[in-house]
Scaffold this motif. Structure first.
Motif, PDB file in Angstrom:
ATOM      1  N   SER A 180       3.510  -3.242 -15.463  1.00 28.38           N
ATOM      2  CA  SER A 180       3.925  -2.429 -16.603  1.00 28.38           C
ATOM      3  C   SER A 180       4.756  -3.230 -17.587  1.00 28.38           C
ATOM      4  CB  SER A 180       4.698  -1.201 -16.125  1.00 28.38           C
ATOM      5  OG  SER A 180       5.860  -1.579 -15.403  1.00 28.38           O
ATOM      6  N   ASP A 210       6.540   3.628 -24.862  1.00 34.35           N
ATOM      7  CA  ASP A 210       6.897   4.345 -23.640  1.00 34.35           C
ATOM      8  C   ASP A 210       5.804   5.312 -23.182  1.00 34.35           C
ATOM      9  OD1 ASP A 210       9.275   3.018 -23.415  1.00 34.35           O
ATOM     10  OD2 ASP A 210      10.471   4.578 -24.369  1.00 34.35           O
ATOM     11  N   TRP A 211       5.070   5.920 -24.122  1.00 38.01           N
ATOM     12  CA  TRP A 211       4.068   6.903 -23.697  1.00 38.01           C
ATOM     13  C   TRP A 211       2.677   6.301 -23.522  1.00 38.01           C
ATOM     14  CZ3 TRP A 211      -0.319   8.487 -26.385  1.00 38.01           C
ATOM     15  CH2 TRP A 211      -0.379   8.213 -27.747  1.00 38.01           C
ATOM     16  N   HIS A 246      -5.895   1.256 -13.102  1.00 39.34           N
ATOM     17  CA  HIS A 246      -5.905   1.637 -11.682  1.00 39.34           C
ATOM     18  C   HIS A 246      -7.148   2.446 -11.333  1.00 39.34           C
ATOM     19  CE1 HIS A 246      -1.230   1.243 -11.679  1.00 39.34           C
ATOM     20  NE2 HIS A 246      -1.835   0.079 -11.577  1.00 39.34           N
ATOM     21  N   PRO A 306       2.017   4.049 -19.580  1.00 36.47           N
ATOM     22  CA  PRO A 306       1.554   4.738 -18.370  1.00 36.47           C
ATOM     23  C   PRO A 306       0.078   5.137 -18.428  1.00 36.47           C
ATOM     24  CG  PRO A 306       3.696   5.576 -19.037  1.00 36.47           C
ATOM     25  CD  PRO A 306       3.214   4.701 -20.150  1.00 36.47           C
ATOM     26  N   LEU A 352      -1.975   1.877 -17.845  1.00 34.74           N
ATOM     27  CA  LEU A 352      -1.983   1.471 -16.444  1.00 34.74           C
ATOM     28  C   LEU A 352      -2.842   2.411 -15.600  1.00 34.74           C
ATOM     29  CD1 LEU A 352       1.758   0.506 -15.902  1.00 34.74           C
ATOM     30  CD2 LEU A 352      -0.163  -0.984 -16.445  1.00 34.74           C
ATOM     31  N   GLY A 353      -2.835   3.680 -15.954  1.00 36.71           N
ATOM     32  CA  GLY A 353      -3.671   4.632 -15.231  1.00 36.71           C
ATOM     33  C   GLY A 353      -5.151   4.310 -15.356  1.00 36.71           C
ATOM     34  N   ASP A 370      -5.251  10.733 -20.368  1.00 38.18           N
ATOM     35  CA  ASP A 370      -4.792  11.661 -19.336  1.00 38.18           C
ATOM     36  C   ASP A 370      -6.029  12.404 -18.822  1.00 38.18           C
ATOM     37  OD1 ASP A 370      -3.913  13.973 -17.987  1.00 38.18           O
ATOM     38  OD2 ASP A 370      -2.046  14.016 -19.122  1.00 38.18           O
TER      39      ASP A 370
END
Length: 354
Positions: free
Chosen positions: A238, A219-220, A230, A223, A226-227, A288
């Motif tokens: 996803s 779950d973590w 992109h 994202p 995918l970031g 991140d």
């Protein structure tokens, strides 16, 4: 007068267990992850269309994977998008079967070395072309073939294959048994840069843990993954990203690892690593950007943490996939040139590919 090669030699099946014993023996003996039985199980679990298993009379084997316009828009595997990225015509090339695998950097053909290899490769490509045509495909393609393999090139040419450029892949053979041995192998300027990055990471409060992947991680990490896609202009679904990580868990067991990056205790990035024998494949990653600003977290995850882990994990070589070639070569990786081959199966595909 030259006689045209026989197109239909060998066969194909969607059922792995239905392969002849010589092909199954090749699969069980392979030392490469993407042609191994457990990786074939991963691909079966995530495939929208069952994989096609192609075999030659001598026991040669390659898996083929279906792509059409509904497939995940992945420009390193979906043939139309792959060609568009090369600024080449891409109309009428789907549906396509990717022969030898759909993971970047590798198209694998399991055939014995020796005087019969060329004929077996030709038989394998011919069997794939016939089977794919029977299933309504417009093309068969292998996107990451060893650029120096003249016998493989001749096999594709014998069936009308057209060569196009591809992405090189990168492999780091570890020069010793520790992080310090790797540092010592680097040119002085690069070694100082790595040591500076280590200091920056320490000062920024970044730590790494390499541990088995767990269901709770999916779950973590998705994202963040995918970031990263992109950020470089690539789309990805996803659901497929999550399903692939879950397939690692169910099919790869204790050889599916996660590099978890934390800054001041908070998760800020990851890299996934799959161990296969003495090789580790550094696969997905994500970070991140806001939380990692000013710290070389990517380099710490993909290189430093993995290299530190490798010796204790019995790993002697790192597969670093494609792209960012200069970054990888400066850190000791070898570049392995690749070519793509496309066999048109319809008049429209032949017209597109020239």
């Amino acid at each position: 007068m030259t006689t045209a090669p026989e197109r239909v030699l060998g066969g194909a099946t969607h059922n792995l267990a239905a392969l002849p014993d010589p092909a199954l023996s090749r699969i069980d003996a392979t030392d490469h992850l993407y042609a191994s039985r457990r990786w074939l199980a991963v691909e079966e679990q995530v495939a929208d269309v069952p994989p096609l298993y192609v075999f030659a009379p001598g026991g040669g084997f390659a898996a083929a994977y279906h792509f059409d316009e509904r497939s995940n828009p992945w420009p390193i595997a979906r043939l139309d998008l792959f060609l568009e990225a090369l600024e080449r015509p891409a109309a009428d090339v789907l549906p396509c079967y990717l022969l030898g695998g759909r993971r970047p950097g590798h198209s694998r053909f399991l055939v014995d070395a020796g005087p019969g290899r060329a004929g077996e490769l030709t038989s394998l490509v011919g069997a794939a072309a016939q089977a794919a045509a029977d299933l309504g495909a417009a093309t068969v393609a292998a996107l990451y073939c060893d650029d120096s393999d003249t016998e493989l090139a001749a096999a594709f040419q014998a069936h009308g294959g057209i060569r196009v450029p591809s992405h090189a892949t990168y492999r780091l053979d570890l020069p010793g048994e520790s992080f310090e041995d790797w540092l010592a192998s680097l040119p002085r300027k690069q070694r100082y840069k790595e040591l500076a990055d280590v200091r920056k990471l320490d000062e920024a409060g970044v730590t790494y843990d390499v541990r088995p992947l767990s269901e709770a991680d999916v779950d973590w990490i998705v994202p963040l993954e995918l970031g990263l896609y992109h950020k470089y202009g690539n789309d990805y679904r996803s659901s497929e990203a999550a399903n692939l990580h879950r397939a690692y868990l169910s099919c790869l067991g204790e050889d599916a690892f996660l590099v978890e990056a934390r800054r001041d205790g908070d998760r800020v990035g990851f890299a996934s690593v799959v161990r296969h024998g003495s090789t580790a494949f550094v696969r997905q990653a994500g970070f991140d950007d806001e939380a990692t600003a000013g710290a070389p977290v990517y380099f710490g995850a993909v290189f430093h943490a993995v290299i530190r882990w490798a010796a204790g994990a019995g790993v002697r070589s790192l597969d670093l996939s494609i792209s960012s070639g200069q970054v990888k070569q400066r850190r000791g990786a070898a570049e392995l040139a690749r070519s793509a081959w496309v066999v048109p199966l319809t008049t429209a595909a032949r017209r597109t590919l020239g």
